[in-house]
Design an enzyme around this catalytic site. Sequence first.
Site, PDB file in Angstrom:
ATOM      1  N   SER A 114      -6.816   5.795   3.869  1.00  9.85           N
ATOM      2  CA  SER A 114      -6.883   4.880   2.727  1.00  9.85           C
ATOM      3  C   SER A 114      -7.234   3.480   3.223  1.00  9.85           C
ATOM      4  CB  SER A 114      -5.548   4.824   1.990  1.00  9.85           C
ATOM      5  OG  SER A 114      -5.424   5.900   1.098  1.00  9.85           O
ATOM      6  N   LYS A 133       0.861  -1.189   0.000  1.00 14.86           N
ATOM      7  CA  LYS A 133       0.000   0.000   0.000  1.00 14.86           C
ATOM      8  C   LYS A 133       0.888   1.226   0.000  1.00 14.86           C
ATOM      9  CE  LYS A 133      -4.020   2.039   0.506  1.00 14.86           C
ATOM     10  NZ  LYS A 133      -3.837   2.618  -0.852  1.00 14.86           N
ATOM     11  N   ASN A 187      -2.441  19.080  -1.719  1.00 13.17           N
ATOM     12  CA  ASN A 187      -3.401  18.394  -0.851  1.00 13.17           C
ATOM     13  C   ASN A 187      -3.021  18.469   0.627  1.00 13.17           C
ATOM     14  OD1 ASN A 187      -3.825  15.487   0.550  1.00 13.17           O
ATOM     15  ND2 ASN A 187      -5.638  16.095  -0.582  1.00 13.17           N
ATOM     16  N   GLY A 240      -2.953   8.167  -4.246  1.00 13.11           N
ATOM     17  CA  GLY A 240      -2.357   9.375  -4.815  1.00 13.11           C
ATOM     18  C   GLY A 240      -1.108   9.807  -4.061  1.00 13.11           C
ATOM     19  N   ASP A 241      -0.415  10.772  -4.624  1.00 13.84           N
ATOM     20  CA  ASP A 241       0.732  11.442  -3.984  1.00 13.84           C
ATOM     21  C   ASP A 241       0.934  12.706  -4.816  1.00 13.84           C
ATOM     22  OD1 ASP A 241       3.044  10.934  -1.903  1.00 13.84           O
ATOM     23  OD2 ASP A 241       4.079  11.647  -3.682  1.00 13.84           O
ATOM     24  N   LYS A 251       5.151   1.765  -3.235  1.00 14.01           N
ATOM     25  CA  LYS A 251       5.083   3.130  -3.770  1.00 14.01           C
ATOM     26  C   LYS A 251       5.292   3.034  -5.276  1.00 14.01           C
ATOM     27  CE  LYS A 251       4.578   7.452  -2.489  1.00 14.01           C
ATOM     28  NZ  LYS A 251       3.788   8.043  -1.406  1.00 14.01           N
ATOM     29  N   GLN A 257       7.293   3.823   3.734  1.00 14.61           N
ATOM     30  CA  GLN A 257       5.880   3.418   3.815  1.00 14.61           C
ATOM     31  C   GLN A 257       5.694   2.140   4.652  1.00 14.61           C
ATOM     32  OE1 GLN A 257       3.887   5.525   1.488  1.00 14.61           O
ATOM     33  NE2 GLN A 257       2.252   4.955   2.875  1.00 14.61           N
TER      34      GLN A 257
HETATM   35  P1  NDP Z   1       0.416  17.827  -4.314  1.00 14.26           P
HETATM   36  O1  NDP Z   1       0.837  17.465  -5.690  1.00 14.26           O
HETATM   37  O2  NDP Z   1      -1.017  17.994  -4.016  1.00 14.26           O
HETATM   38  O3  NDP Z   1       1.168  19.155  -3.837  1.00 14.26           O
HETATM   39  C1  NDP Z   1       2.563  19.208  -3.793  1.00 14.26           C
HETATM   40  C2  NDP Z   1       2.959  20.628  -3.396  1.00 14.26           C
HETATM   41  O4  NDP Z   1       4.364  20.667  -3.174  1.00 14.26           O
HETATM   42  C3  NDP Z   1       2.676  21.631  -4.493  1.00 14.26           C
HETATM   43  O5  NDP Z   1       2.425  22.879  -3.915  1.00 14.26           O
HETATM   44  C4  NDP Z   1       3.987  21.632  -5.278  1.00 14.26           C
HETATM   45  O6  NDP Z   1       4.214  22.805  -6.039  1.00 14.26           O
HETATM   46  C5  NDP Z   1       4.982  21.507  -4.161  1.00 14.26           C
HETATM   47  N1  NDP Z   1       6.199  20.845  -4.677  1.00 14.26           N
HETATM   48  C6  NDP Z   1       6.284  19.617  -5.242  1.00 14.26           C
HETATM   49  N2  NDP Z   1       7.541  19.341  -5.608  1.00 14.26           N
HETATM   50  C7  NDP Z   1       8.254  20.420  -5.282  1.00 14.26           C
HETATM   51  C8  NDP Z   1       9.614  20.759  -5.407  1.00 14.26           C
HETATM   52  N3  NDP Z   1      10.503  19.896  -5.936  1.00 14.26           N
HETATM   53  N4  NDP Z   1      10.003  21.967  -4.912  1.00 14.26           N
HETATM   54  C9  NDP Z   1       9.106  22.812  -4.356  1.00 14.26           C
HETATM   55  N5  NDP Z   1       7.806  22.547  -4.216  1.00 14.26           N
HETATM   56  C10 NDP Z   1       7.394  21.389  -4.667  1.00 14.26           C
HETATM   57  O7  NDP Z   1       1.062  16.705  -3.362  1.00 14.26           O
HETATM   58  P2  NDP Z   1       0.671  16.313  -1.870  1.00 14.26           P
HETATM   59  O8  NDP Z   1       0.226  17.505  -1.125  1.00 14.26           O
HETATM   60  O9  NDP Z   1      -0.193  15.128  -1.954  1.00 14.26           O
HETATM   61  O10 NDP Z   1       2.075  15.794  -1.316  1.00 14.26           O
HETATM   62  C11 NDP Z   1       3.001  16.659  -0.649  1.00 14.26           C
HETATM   63  C12 NDP Z   1       3.952  15.836   0.175  1.00 14.26           C
HETATM   64  O11 NDP Z   1       3.199  15.079   1.133  1.00 14.26           O
HETATM   65  C13 NDP Z   1       4.774  14.796  -0.586  1.00 14.26           C
HETATM   66  O12 NDP Z   1       6.033  14.644   0.050  1.00 14.26           O
HETATM   67  C14 NDP Z   1       3.969  13.518  -0.412  1.00 14.26           C
HETATM   68  O13 NDP Z   1       4.760  12.361  -0.575  1.00 14.26           O
HETATM   69  C15 NDP Z   1       3.514  13.696   1.033  1.00 14.26           C
HETATM   70  N6  NDP Z   1       2.360  12.900   1.402  1.00 14.26           N
HETATM   71  C16 NDP Z   1       1.165  13.003   0.735  1.00 14.26           C
HETATM   72  C17 NDP Z   1       0.085  12.266   1.156  1.00 14.26           C
HETATM   73  C18 NDP Z   1      -1.270  12.431   0.542  1.00 14.26           C
HETATM   74  O14 NDP Z   1      -2.223  11.852   1.094  1.00 14.26           O
HETATM   75  N7  NDP Z   1      -1.426  13.183  -0.519  1.00 14.26           N
HETATM   76  C19 NDP Z   1       0.200  11.276   2.243  1.00 14.26           C
HETATM   77  C20 NDP Z   1       1.468  11.317   2.950  1.00 14.26           C
HETATM   78  C21 NDP Z   1       2.503  12.088   2.500  1.00 14.26           C
HETATM   79  P3  NDP Z   1       4.026  22.744  -7.631  1.00 14.26           P
HETATM   80  O15 NDP Z   1       2.551  22.640  -7.836  1.00 14.26           O
HETATM   81  O16 NDP Z   1       4.608  24.011  -8.116  1.00 14.26           O
HETATM   82  O17 NDP Z   1       4.791  21.543  -8.107  1.00 14.26           O
END
Ligand code: NDP
Length: 450
Positions: free
Chosen positions: A381, A93, A244, A168-169, A129, A114
């Site tokens: 999830s 997962k 997110n 998602g991620d 992943k 994970q």
């Molecule tokens: P989203 O795609 O919804 O948002 C990612 C955010 O981070 C955007 O604002 C993006 O900006 C920014 N970002 C991404 N890459 C970079 C980078 N290299 N430098 C600067 N800013 C960056 O993703 P999530 O919110 O889902 O995920 C964010 C983090 O949380 C990740 O590390 C993910 O693995 C972790 N996570 C997510 C979960 C989930 O349920 N969604 C669960 C647990 C962890 P831009 O749009 O400009 O790229």
Amino acid sequence: MSIQTQYMQDIYSSVEKRNRGENEFLQAVKEVFESLEPVIEKHPDLIEAGIMERIAEPERFIQFRVSWVDDNGKVQVNRGYRVQFSSAIGPYKGGLRFHPSVNASIIKFLGFEQIFKNSLTGLPMGGGKGGSDFDPKGRSDNEIMRFCQSFMTELEKHIGPNTDVPAGDIGVGAREIGFMFGQYKRLHNDFTGILTGKGLTYGGSLARTEATGYGLCYFTEDMLKDLKNTSFDGKTVVISGSGNVAFFAAQKAQKFGAKVITLSDSSGYIVDPDGIDLDVVEQIKMVERKRIGEYVNQKPGASFHAGCSDIWTVPCDIALPCATQNELDEKAAKALVANGCFAVAEGANMPSTPEAVQVFQENGVLFGPAKAANAGGVATSGLEMSQNSLRLSWTFEEVDERLHQIMCNIYKNASEAAAEFDHPGNLVIGANIAGFLKVADAMKWEGITY
Ligand code: NDP
């Protein structure tokens, strides 16, 4: 050097040799191995069962070509991945990430983390992943659909509701999950809980969208209360990202009485001294899919700063990095400390470099590591999978209440493990140990299979 330390270092050296140049993956393994030395000391039977040798090698690593046709009729080729790291305590997962930076090292670091995160939730989920170096930015909905269909046409061979259930991620939200679910159903003629993060009309769970951000705040609230007898109420909070995790962390922190003054994306960050207006952010980021800098056009009191790293120089009480790995380095950590920040909790996966974590620990900053603090997403999830199996839908309040309870348990278990292994208050060590012990026990009982 103790025998245990030597043993862990020898195994780490072999992991290093086998995964040369995969820096993110090696960073994640090193941190976990260092935390586990006291466990090996107390449980020498784990050495006999070869647990450490086995746990850092994925059970399966799949890499594949994803060809698709863009809106101009041109053939595009991307690379797809799925790592199935550990099935010791349940089906694999873990999310799918679509971002140009995706490579084997990033997928393996995320899959490795994970394993322990999923174990910490208390739910029966193994670690996996996946993702692709595909960049959804600027692509039309039709291009996204064609890419997702091509990606799933290969991925479907490796997943299943009792085998591996992706989610998602970064870059994979409701739109992408919908297209992939549709393609899986078409290929299998089978309506089943193959993905989580689904839309509410076809098997999704209420509160899944909010879960990672909300869970982060539930965890942080417990940490603040337990270790500093305080709360979010009245505190100034800096959050990075505007996806997110960041959005819903900001929403919950505000509900808890905090003032959130920043958000960011990869172009830069905004500071609103009056507190971020999330209605404006929602319109810009989720509806119009524009850059965060647009915010200042509607909120003249706010400012936009190009580049991401200086966000940590904005004075705050609490920092919640919610964008991406290694976004907060030693210099940033020192700036936070100098400005009086007293708590950091990770919404993103591994956003703080090892040097930054050391700065926090040396300066008495409360620190909630990702695998505990952001486990609310995968926990919910898991609750989506339960609802799919039961063919039932729980209310938002029911799911949110279970999420809250799970986050309290994660905090408690990490905190107790840290104390039991002589590092009270060190939630990095506590989370790694608490997550590891259950997986190691299952691996012992299951014999030498993988
Ligand atoms: P989203 O795609 O919804 O948002 C990612 C955010 O981070 C955007 O604002 C993006 O900006 C920014 N970002 C991404 N890459 C970079 C980078 N290299 N430098 C600067 N800013 C960056 O993703 P999530 O919110 O889902 O995920 C964010 C983090 O949380 C990740 O590390 C993910 O693995 C972790 N996570 C997510 C979960 C989930 O349920 N969604 C669960 C647990 C962890 P831009 O749009 O400009 O790229």
